[in-house]
Design a protein around this motif. Sequence first.
Motif, PDB file in Angstrom:
ATOM      1  N   ALA A   6      36.817   1.512 -15.387  1.00 42.89           N
ATOM      2  CA  ALA A   6      37.032   0.739 -14.374  1.00 42.89           C
ATOM      3  C   ALA A   6      35.722  -0.035 -15.224  1.00 42.89           C
ATOM      4  O   ALA A   6      34.565  -0.366 -13.853  1.00 42.89           O
ATOM      5  N   ALA A   7      35.100  -1.064 -16.526  1.00 42.54           N
ATOM      6  CA  ALA A   7      34.490  -1.899 -16.715  1.00 42.54           C
ATOM      7  C   ALA A   7      32.997  -1.164 -15.873  1.00 42.54           C
ATOM      8  O   ALA A   7      31.775  -2.226 -15.053  1.00 42.54           O
ATOM      9  N   ARG A   8      32.629  -0.057 -15.902  1.00 40.00           N
ATOM     10  CA  ARG A   8      31.424   1.143 -15.702  1.00 40.00           C
ATOM     11  C   ARG A   8      30.313   0.786 -17.335  1.00 40.00           C
ATOM     12  O   ARG A   8      31.678   0.969 -17.719  1.00 40.00           O
ATOM     13  N   GLY A   9      28.603   0.285 -17.087  1.00 38.42           N
ATOM     14  CA  GLY A   9      28.028   1.240 -18.340  1.00 38.42           C
ATOM     15  C   GLY A   9      28.684   2.767 -18.541  1.00 38.42           C
ATOM     16  O   GLY A   9      28.569   2.903 -19.895  1.00 38.42           O
ATOM     17  N   PRO A  36      38.350  11.118  -7.962  1.00 35.01           N
ATOM     18  CA  PRO A  36      38.251   9.531  -8.899  1.00 35.01           C
ATOM     19  C   PRO A  36      37.587   9.072  -9.793  1.00 35.01           C
ATOM     20  O   PRO A  36      36.059   9.031  -9.679  1.00 35.01           O
ATOM     21  N   SER A  37      37.119   8.883 -10.802  1.00 38.41           N
ATOM     22  CA  SER A  37      36.830   7.607 -11.513  1.00 38.41           C
ATOM     23  C   SER A  37      35.612   6.635 -11.982  1.00 38.41           C
ATOM     24  O   SER A  37      34.790   5.992 -11.773  1.00 38.41           O
ATOM     25  N   ALA A  38      36.789   6.204 -10.809  1.00 36.68           N
ATOM     26  CA  ALA A  38      36.478   4.389 -10.402  1.00 36.68           C
ATOM     27  C   ALA A  38      35.434   4.423  -9.328  1.00 36.68           C
ATOM     28  O   ALA A  38      36.611   5.215  -8.212  1.00 36.68           O
ATOM     29  N   ARG A  39      34.445   4.228  -9.229  1.00 37.95           N
ATOM     30  CA  ARG A  39      33.480   3.619  -8.368  1.00 37.95           C
ATOM     31  C   ARG A  39      33.370   2.318  -7.152  1.00 37.95           C
ATOM     32  O   ARG A  39      33.107   1.482  -8.374  1.00 37.95           O
ATOM     33  N   CYS A  79      19.819  -0.700 -19.991  1.00 37.20           N
ATOM     34  CA  CYS A  79      19.228  -1.804 -19.314  1.00 37.20           C
ATOM     35  C   CYS A  79      17.222  -0.795 -18.314  1.00 37.20           C
ATOM     36  O   CYS A  79      17.823   0.030 -17.755  1.00 37.20           O
ATOM     37  N   TYR A  80      16.467  -1.804 -18.559  1.00 32.74           N
ATOM     38  CA  TYR A  80      14.817  -0.570 -18.610  1.00 32.74           C
ATOM     39  C   TYR A  80      15.234  -0.684 -17.579  1.00 32.74           C
ATOM     40  O   TYR A  80      13.355  -0.322 -16.480  1.00 32.74           O
ATOM     41  N   ALA A  81      15.906  -0.942 -16.754  1.00 32.78           N
ATOM     42  CA  ALA A  81      15.349  -0.817 -15.382  1.00 32.78           C
ATOM     43  C   ALA A  81      15.749  -0.375 -14.508  1.00 32.78           C
ATOM     44  O   ALA A  81      15.689   0.348 -13.301  1.00 32.78           O
ATOM     45  N   ARG A  82      16.658   0.716 -15.192  1.00 30.06           N
ATOM     46  CA  ARG A  82      17.632   2.256 -14.085  1.00 30.06           C
ATOM     47  C   ARG A  82      16.879   3.013 -13.759  1.00 30.06           C
ATOM     48  O   ARG A  82      17.122   2.972 -13.151  1.00 30.06           O
ATOM     49  N   PRO A  83      15.203   3.272 -14.574  1.00 31.46           N
ATOM     50  CA  PRO A  83      15.124   4.016 -14.037  1.00 31.46           C
ATOM     51  C   PRO A  83      14.043   3.856 -12.267  1.00 31.46           C
ATOM     52  O   PRO A  83      14.191   4.912 -11.539  1.00 31.46           O
ATOM     53  N   SER A  84      14.430   2.374 -12.341  1.00 34.11           N
ATOM     54  CA  SER A  84      13.527   1.746 -11.108  1.00 34.11           C
ATOM     55  C   SER A  84      14.361   2.424  -9.709  1.00 34.11           C
ATOM     56  O   SER A  84      13.942   2.595  -8.010  1.00 34.11           O
ATOM     57  N   HIS A  85      16.070   2.741  -9.903  1.00 36.84           N
ATOM     58  CA  HIS A  85      16.514   3.180  -8.923  1.00 36.84           C
ATOM     59  C   HIS A  85      16.209   4.804  -8.526  1.00 36.84           C
ATOM     60  O   HIS A  85      16.896   5.214  -6.958  1.00 36.84           O
ATOM     61  N   GLY A  93      21.680   6.414 -13.470  1.00 37.89           N
ATOM     62  CA  GLY A  93      22.998   6.471 -14.081  1.00 37.89           C
ATOM     63  C   GLY A  93      24.707   5.377 -13.236  1.00 37.89           C
ATOM     64  O   GLY A  93      24.278   4.353 -12.691  1.00 37.89           O
ATOM     65  N   LEU A  94      25.123   5.479 -12.969  1.00 38.36           N
ATOM     66  CA  LEU A  94      26.278   4.851 -12.208  1.00 38.36           C
ATOM     67  C   LEU A  94      26.110   4.915 -10.747  1.00 38.36           C
ATOM     68  O   LEU A  94      26.046   3.302 -10.878  1.00 38.36           O
ATOM     69  N   ASP A  95      25.223   5.236 -10.145  1.00 41.63           N
ATOM     70  CA  ASP A  95      24.662   4.595  -9.182  1.00 41.63           C
ATOM     71  C   ASP A  95      24.619   3.013  -9.350  1.00 41.63           C
ATOM     72  O   ASP A  95      23.809   2.963  -8.180  1.00 41.63           O
ATOM     73  N   PHE A  96      23.301   2.934 -10.274  1.00 43.40           N
ATOM     74  CA  PHE A  96      22.109   2.100 -10.431  1.00 43.40           C
ATOM     75  C   PHE A  96      23.710   0.711 -10.324  1.00 43.40           C
ATOM     76  O   PHE A  96      23.004  -0.457 -10.421  1.00 43.40           O
TER      77      PHE A  96
END
Length: 351
Positions: A6-9, A36-39, A79-85, A93-96
């Motif tokens: 669903a167009a997620r990384g 569901p996998s789509a969020r 994306c190097y900004a992911r860890p900021s979440h 991951g998906l939360d970001f």
Amino acid sequence: MAGKRAARGTLLQPANRFAPCSSTREDDDWYQAEVPSARPTEVRYERARTVISRNQSPDLPFSQSINPYRGCEHGCIYCYARPSHAYWDWSPGLDFETKLIAKSNLAACLERELQAPGYVCSPINLGSNTDPYQPLEREQKLTRRTLEILLKYRHPLTIVTKGALILRDLDLLVPLAQANLVHVMISLTTLDDTLKRRMEPRTASPAARLKVIRALTAAGVPVGVLCAPMIPALNDHELEALLAEAQQAGVTQAAYMLLRLPHEVAPLFTAWLAEHYPLKAAHVLSVIRQCRGGRDYDSRFGARMRGEGVFAELLAQRFSKACQRLGLNRREGYALDCHQFCPPGQQLNLL
């Protein structure tokens, strides 16, 4: 997996590094409804205390930045900004990609900070961490409001984006450019639509980004290209073609960066490689580690953006020779004008 993405990384949810414990889902033979996998994207609002961030990094060409959003719906796997979440107790991951935060009071904070008696004007960068023109901006318009304030105060800024939405704000960018107050860098990572969809699922297409460059150039807005990240054995072979296409579209400045894999980004990227490019995965990771002293990442200033070793040196030489051949970087960037800055109510300098 690709059909469910669903167009997620990524669909992975690795625990953040600050979490005291983590959980995993196990099949206990009891019936459970399939998750569901789509969020959908969730938007939360933050009342920030300050919005201008400052840094002293020798690797960055700016000391001030604004990020209107935390998290980024573009979903770039690297994306190097992911860890900021992790600081919000969410997964990189998906939360970001799906749990985003908009700084609802950005305009008020920015005006207050610019009006502070001790404020010293220097260019503010938009897009240093998350993209200011990610899809959420279409409805929130925090980036547009930032441009309005900076234009009103005649404050210089730079922008880095992968989003075609920037063309919506030409009415603000043009007067900023006419006053020598803005410079834009368009991030162009690949010309391969398939790779783009897998690696940067909700970003503008390569053709759309080149169209943005042409439109900005035609409007008189100075624009450069940022070829980042360069990933060994995946997109690095496109470096010369990326620079040539961008030069044809109108850029005169260019930069590049080697892939960075800090903290939780490394396992996310490794899993993505195994899923989409299993035959290349081992080679890609091997070359990355050769550039990082045998590790997935090297955070040292001076090394983190470019890497070290044979491959990193060859990439730097290729970039330099391509720029020389194409007539790029013939001058030292754009010297934006900081002398025009004047918040409303501040007395003008008579000398």
